[in-house]
Design an enzyme around this catalytic site. Sequence first.
Site, short mmCIF file in Angstrom:
data_model
loop_
_atom_site.label_atom_id
_atom_site.label_comp_id
_atom_site.label_asym_id
_atom_site.label_seq_id
_atom_site.Cartn_x
_atom_site.Cartn_y
_atom_site.Cartn_z
N ASN A 149 7.22 5.04 -43.39
CA ASN A 149 5.84 5.09 -42.89
C ASN A 149 5.43 6.46 -42.36
OD1 ASN A 149 7.61 4.71 -40.73
ND2 ASN A 149 6.18 3.50 -39.55
N GLU A 249 15.60 4.46 -32.96
CA GLU A 249 14.17 4.24 -32.69
C GLU A 249 13.78 3.04 -33.53
OE1 GLU A 249 10.59 3.73 -33.12
OE2 GLU A 249 10.43 5.63 -34.20
N CYS A 283 5.27 1.89 -35.92
CA CYS A 283 6.04 1.14 -34.91
C CYS A 283 5.36 1.15 -33.55
CB CYS A 283 7.45 1.69 -34.81
SG CYS A 283 7.52 3.46 -34.50
N GLU A 457 13.28 11.22 -28.84
CA GLU A 457 13.03 12.26 -29.82
C GLU A 457 11.80 13.04 -29.39
OE1 GLU A 457 14.88 10.41 -33.88
OE2 GLU A 457 12.79 9.93 -33.47
#
Length: 478
Positions: A149, A249, A283, A457
């Site tokens: 994505n 993640e 997400c 991150e």
Amino acid sequence: MQFRSDAYIDGQWRQGASRFKVYNPANQEVIAEVPDLGAAEAEQAVAAAHAAFPAWAAKTAKERAQVLRAWYELMMGDIDRLARLICMEGGKPLAEARGEAAYGAAFAEWFAEEAKRAYGRVIPTTTATRRYVTIKQPVGVCAAITPWNFPMAMITRKAAPALAAGCTIVLKPPHQTPLTALALAELGEKAGLPRGAFNVVTTEHASAVGKVLCESPLVRKFSFTGSTAVGKKLGAMCVGSTVKKVSLELGGNAPLLVFADADLDVAVKGAIASKFRNAGQTCVCANRILVEDAVYDAFAKKFADAVAKLKVGAGDQDGVEIGPLIDDKAIDKVSSMVAEALADGATAVTGGKKHGAGAQFYTPTVLTGVTRQMRVNREEIFGPVAPLIRFKDEDEAVAIANDTPFGLAGYFFTKDVNRAWRVAERLEYGMVSINEGVYSNEVIPFGGWKESGLGREGGVEGLEEYLETKFVNFGGFA
């Protein structure tokens, strides 16, 4: 448009014995065929990264920063081609794709700067004969598995800090969107990344390659972005085999809260930006929208009217805001979740069906009358569907928002500064945005609580994930 379609291992473009097709999700046309590599090639990539590590780690932080800066400049100079690749293989509208390309490049710029700030410290001694210091050193060979994505940004968000820290990396991009990864390898080669420092293993058989990356004793750090179910398995493999450092993640179930004191126009704009970015396939997008009783009907009307105006179509068409879902599995999941909600009493005030633009398009949808028990509230939808849920007061809103095993992102809209602080502290999420639906950038720590992952991150925290802290005791002082 020219682009690479071979894998990249040890500074060489590899064709492989067999290849798989990459499709445009807007029309299912074949874009390219790329190598379908396996465990043997993954082991070769790890070996190449291992061989390249000592020399890359030995470079000064400034030397590594110069290469990363050159990589950033090349990305920005090639932003139109990168955006077209992202649009073509992922379906993202071209304007969004260009935004992702700039966002992805920003990680190379940011970590080029952060490379020079991997500071240790001096610890006050406990005895006159000793001096205590800590130093930061690269963890070693890193492996990364990234999602479709965000086919560029999810790579640079991992690779840039790894390379900045002095690590080398092996990347397995998703089989749906490998071309952007290969374009980054091409630009990295031009920027001066040495052989073996950045490797791209393309495959349609993720399990065999993933097993190597998780279990190889040469790999010291593993980073994954994807579903919680897969992340749990990969994390267990990493720890159970070689006790690697792990960053995960994972999935989300982001709530977006609209309080009665919010500016409804601002809330509608923010909700659309959050929910419908990349057709809801992020997400951190607002998975469910919680609205206070007093403004529920007014918000629902304003929101549905705005959603109904969103333009659906192939990402390269002018003005398109909603592109296709990534594949048949995705469209089937969204369709079934909406059908279940409607059968259980929800109402589609707009949308609620597939779109005529193509087989993988779904009409932007607003559902009212949604309850906490419905699957659209409990599970990540990953599509352009916005379920609206009523709440009566702040306590109930927070309770609904936190009633999930996930904790990646949360949003809320209010004019009350006291509530802003109070609710931000009460939401069990790694990232909270107030009065804005989009917040991601390279300078913030991105990551979740609970089953949404481990580690961060971006930001200063992103570099730490690729460094080991070493304590050194200097003894024998007179």
